[in-house]
Design a protein around this motif. Structure first.
Motif, mmCIF file in Angstrom:
data_model
loop_
_atom_site.group_PDB
_atom_site.id
_atom_site.type_symbol
_atom_site.label_atom_id
_atom_site.label_comp_id
_atom_site.label_asym_id
_atom_site.label_seq_id
_atom_site.Cartn_x
_atom_site.Cartn_y
_atom_site.Cartn_z
ATOM 1 N N PHE A 124 1.012 -1.033 0.091
ATOM 2 C CA PHE A 124 -0.158 -0.020 -0.011
ATOM 3 C C PHE A 124 0.876 1.342 -0.148
ATOM 4 C CE2 PHE A 124 -3.330 -3.145 1.336
ATOM 5 C CZ PHE A 124 -4.254 -2.710 0.730
ATOM 6 N N MET A 125 2.091 1.210 1.171
ATOM 7 C CA MET A 125 2.809 2.392 0.865
ATOM 8 C C MET A 125 3.696 2.534 -0.410
ATOM 9 S SD MET A 125 3.894 4.268 3.310
ATOM 10 C CE MET A 125 5.416 5.813 3.380
ATOM 11 N N PHE A 126 3.966 1.464 -1.085
ATOM 12 C CA PHE A 126 4.556 1.552 -2.432
ATOM 13 C C PHE A 126 3.682 2.301 -3.372
ATOM 14 C CE2 PHE A 126 5.552 -0.382 -6.524
ATOM 15 C CZ PHE A 126 7.062 -0.142 -6.520
ATOM 16 N N PRO A 165 -4.826 2.929 -1.972
ATOM 17 C CA PRO A 165 -3.742 3.158 -0.895
ATOM 18 C C PRO A 165 -3.862 4.434 0.017
ATOM 19 C CG PRO A 165 -2.630 2.872 -3.125
ATOM 20 C CD PRO A 165 -4.332 3.133 -3.319
ATOM 21 N N LEU A 166 -4.252 5.443 -0.504
ATOM 22 C CA LEU A 166 -4.352 6.462 0.397
ATOM 23 C C LEU A 166 -5.647 6.284 1.485
ATOM 24 C CD1 LEU A 166 -3.455 9.534 0.759
ATOM 25 C CD2 LEU A 166 -5.692 10.344 -0.020
ATOM 26 N N ALA A 167 -6.747 5.708 0.888
ATOM 27 C CA ALA A 167 -7.850 5.483 1.690
ATOM 28 C C ALA A 167 -7.451 4.354 2.905
ATOM 29 C CB ALA A 167 -8.978 4.877 0.693
ATOM 30 N N THR A 168 -6.625 3.347 2.426
ATOM 31 C CA THR A 168 -6.202 2.365 3.412
ATOM 32 C C THR A 168 -5.612 3.036 4.234
ATOM 33 O OG1 THR A 168 -6.499 0.950 1.658
ATOM 34 C CG2 THR A 168 -5.304 0.196 3.532
ATOM 35 N N GLY A 210 -14.790 10.619 5.381
ATOM 36 C CA GLY A 210 -15.310 11.825 4.589
ATOM 37 C C GLY A 210 -14.216 12.485 3.896
ATOM 38 N N ALA A 211 -13.064 12.585 4.497
ATOM 39 C CA ALA A 211 -12.015 13.104 4.270
ATOM 40 C C ALA A 211 -11.384 12.235 2.874
ATOM 41 C CB ALA A 211 -10.611 13.209 4.997
ATOM 42 N N VAL A 212 -11.574 11.100 2.855
ATOM 43 C CA VAL A 212 -11.203 10.131 1.738
ATOM 44 C C VAL A 212 -12.215 10.448 0.467
ATOM 45 C CG1 VAL A 212 -10.936 7.900 1.003
ATOM 46 C CG2 VAL A 212 -10.233 8.214 3.158
ATOM 47 N N MET A 283 -3.768 15.685 2.753
ATOM 48 C CA MET A 283 -2.638 16.023 2.034
ATOM 49 C C MET A 283 -1.367 15.594 2.758
ATOM 50 S SD MET A 283 -3.109 19.575 0.475
ATOM 51 C CE MET A 283 -1.532 19.961 -0.278
ATOM 52 N N THR A 284 -1.615 15.764 4.085
ATOM 53 C CA THR A 284 -0.434 15.437 5.001
ATOM 54 C C THR A 284 -0.370 14.028 5.572
ATOM 55 O OG1 THR A 284 -1.655 16.311 6.705
ATOM 56 C CG2 THR A 284 0.006 17.826 5.759
ATOM 57 N N ALA A 285 -1.443 13.140 5.043
ATOM 58 C CA ALA A 285 -1.565 11.712 5.697
ATOM 59 C C ALA A 285 -0.466 11.037 5.335
ATOM 60 C CB ALA A 285 -2.861 11.191 5.299
#
Lengths: 290, 295
Positions: A124-126, A165-168, A210-212, A283-285
């Motif tokens: 996911f990070m990748f 990936p971001l959502a997870t 909600g942010a996602v 953005m900062t996640a």
């Protein structure tokens, strides 16, 4: 039962008051530069978009009369109505896949220790950091083989893969902030593991989800190159394609192009301005140490 | 932490064997992401060893033929140079300007959230709209184009315009990242330093810069990868021209793959790009590990 909802981070601004003259000068100077570099060009484009087409080459900065004709022409020549509708549908469909998949994956990564967790986190990070352009050739070939070219479902699948990936990652961070005791209390009360996840953790995660969702909508409204490659049928695809069509076919109609660029930006900019806190949290996640 | 926040898998629940539950939860997402990254990568590696071309009736394995071709392809070499100049300049300018703006916005004054929003808006607008927007200003008869003598018509002018436009778009990202780090600094550190008689410059050097470095480096690497893979703004602003002055490696790969349909060669360039991407990712993860596991 009252539960203190853990805020992921407080993104409202704090800081010292400017008291020393040096710092004050820097602040004033910076604000002046920001206004000149960021606000003025945007203002100029807005002015162009409401200026009558006949005055486009006049040297007057301010138009003699105001008109919305340019917007009407932009909507027509860029097929912006059907493109906007299509983009909204794509964003909703993508959210319907990304939010549940991202939530359960984030829950799994946050709450369980299991063999292979490190590998999955790496995956996911990748994918969070590597943009999709290098994969586009393979996706194009695969979609040609299974007839997903010119098909909105194909686009939804790609956007889901690029947003997951971001959502997870965001869900995981959010769930880690919720004390596990709350769920275990539910378990004692006869809630099942899955029941606890949906009935106790999910409601607490709604701000994070909600942010996602905002991130996904803005992502789809920004996207161009994947849609341009995978979908060529006019009217399905994303708004930027309508603007691109205008740019290549009506490149001399400056005022309509200015209006088109503004129309295409309204939804993402509006969402950002309304939901700044959530957006900046996204953005900062996964990038700021905390 | 006295207590782990994970649930021991021996807890029973939901009729699902607890041992399988985490895999059922993470599995669907992982399959999705894996198919679109790892499978796609495997396919691209395979294609890069072929002479596959839409114009030819059949394809053959040609081993490292495409890689040898890339090493001697003047357009590939010039595209790498263009990428280096473009990405290097954008990252450098964004970091310097973004850091300065963030420091200036890290104090209380009326209207600073407006200023922050103004800087971040370009990051939110579609890349294509940004390209169209600036091409209207920079074209020969546009207001800035007239002032600077049609910058998009010369090789250097087009590259400089592209760098500045992309910096304009990226600064907001750096500002957000640095502001988040600045906001997390304990204010008592500054007060203690002041009591000890530290100068303002000294405080910036010894407190502010070390504290924001992780955020700044993260932003720089993400911007580096993002800009190395960027094509949309280039398509909208310069189209890669004049001639090939602003054809970066990403745009060259896109043209080979989707304009000329030289699938094998396009895949080869994609692999070269992937190597660069993965190397940047490794640096990113190493830094993250050094800084400590987040969350």
């Amino acid at each position: 039962m009252t539960i203190a909802v853990p805020a992921p981070n407080d993104f409202s601004l704090k800081g010292r008051r400017a008291t020393d003259p040096g710092g004050l000068a820097l602040t004033v100077l910076t604000c002046a530069c920001i206004t000149a570099v960021f606000a003025l060009p945007m203002l100029w484009i807005v002015l162009k978009s409401i200026q009558p087409e006949s005055e486009v080459f006049s040297n007057n900065i301010l138009p003699s009369s105001l008109t919305l004709d340019n917007y009407a022409r932009a909507v027509k020549s860029g097929h912006l109505l059907s493109y906007t509708l299509s983009t909204v549908l794509l964003a909703i469909a993508t959210c319907c896949l990304v939010l549940p998949l991202g939530f359960i994956a984030g829950y799994g990564l946050a709450r369980f220790k299991f063999a292979g967790r490190g590998t999955l986190m790496f995956l996911f990070m990748f994918s969070l950091t590597i943009p999709g352009l290098v994969n586009l050739l393979a996706i194009y070939q695969a979609f040609t083989a299974i007839r997903l070219i010119n098909n909105p479902i194909g686009l939804v699948l790609v956007y889901t893969a690029s947003s997951l990936p971001l959502a997870t990652w965001l869900s995981r961070a959010f769930i880690l902030g919720i004390p596990v005791d709350i769920e275990e209390a539910g378990l004692v009360d006869g809630c099942s593991r899955i029941g606890g996840m949906f009935r106790i953790t999910l409601p607490l995660c709604l701000p994070g989800l909600g942010a996602v969702a905002i991130f996904v909508v803005v992502h789809v409204f920004q996207e161009f190159i994947i849609a341009q490659t995978l979908v060529t049928t006019r009217g399905i695809g994303v708004v930027s394609q309508g603007l691109r069509m205008m740019q290549s076919q009506y490149s001399l109609d400056y005022t309509a192009l200015a209006a088109g660029a503004i129309l295409v930006s309204i939804v993402p900019v509006g969402l950002f301005l309304i939901m700044q806190r959530q957006f900046i949290a996204g953005m900062t996640a996964g990038s700021v140490t905390s | 932490m006295a207590r782990s926040n994970t649930i021991s898998t021996s807890l029973r629940g939901g009729g699902v064997r607890p041992g399988a539950l985490p895999y059922l939860l993470v599995g669907p997402g992982a399959v999705f992401v894996g198919a679109f990254t790892l499978l796609a990568l495997a396919y691209t590696v395979f294609a890069s060893f072929t002479d596959w071309d839409i114009g030819k009736p059949k394809w053959n394995f040609i081993g490292f033929g495409n890689f040898v071709r890339a090493a001697f392809d003047p357009l590939m070499i010039s595209s790498l140079a263009a990428s280096l100049i473009f990405v290097g300049s954008v990252v450098f300018l964004s970091v310097v300007v973004g850091f300065t703006i963030a420091v200036a916005l890290n104090r209380k004054f009326r209207g600073r959230s407006t200023m922050r929003a103004l800087v971040v808006v370009p990051w939110v607008i579609s890349e294509l709209a940004t390209g169209v927007f600036w091409s209207l200003l920079l074209r020969t008869d546009g207001i800035l184009g007239q002032a600077f003598g049609g910058p998009l018509n010369s090789a250097n002018g087009a590259m400089i315009s592209l760098i500045l436009v992309e910096t304009w778009r990226s600064v907001g990202f750096v500002v957000v990242m640095v502001l988040a780090s600045l906001q997390s600094i304990d204010q008592t550190l500054y007060e203690a330093a002041k009591v000890d008689g530290a100068s303002r410059l000294r405080m910036t050097w010894s407190i502010t810069i070390p504290m924001v470095t992780p955020g700044l480096v993260t932003a720089a690497i993400l911007l580096m990868v993002g800009n190395f893979n960027l094509v949309t703004i280039i398509i909208a602003l310069t189209g890669g021209g004049p001639i090939s002055a602003t054809t970066t490696t990403a745009l060259y790969m896109y043209q080979q793959s989707f304009v000329y349909f030289h699938i094998g060669y396009g895949a080869t360039i994609a692999i070269v790009m992937s190597v660069v991407n993965v190397m940047a990712m490794m640096v990113f993860m190493a830094i993250q590990k050094n800084v400590g596991v987040r969350h």
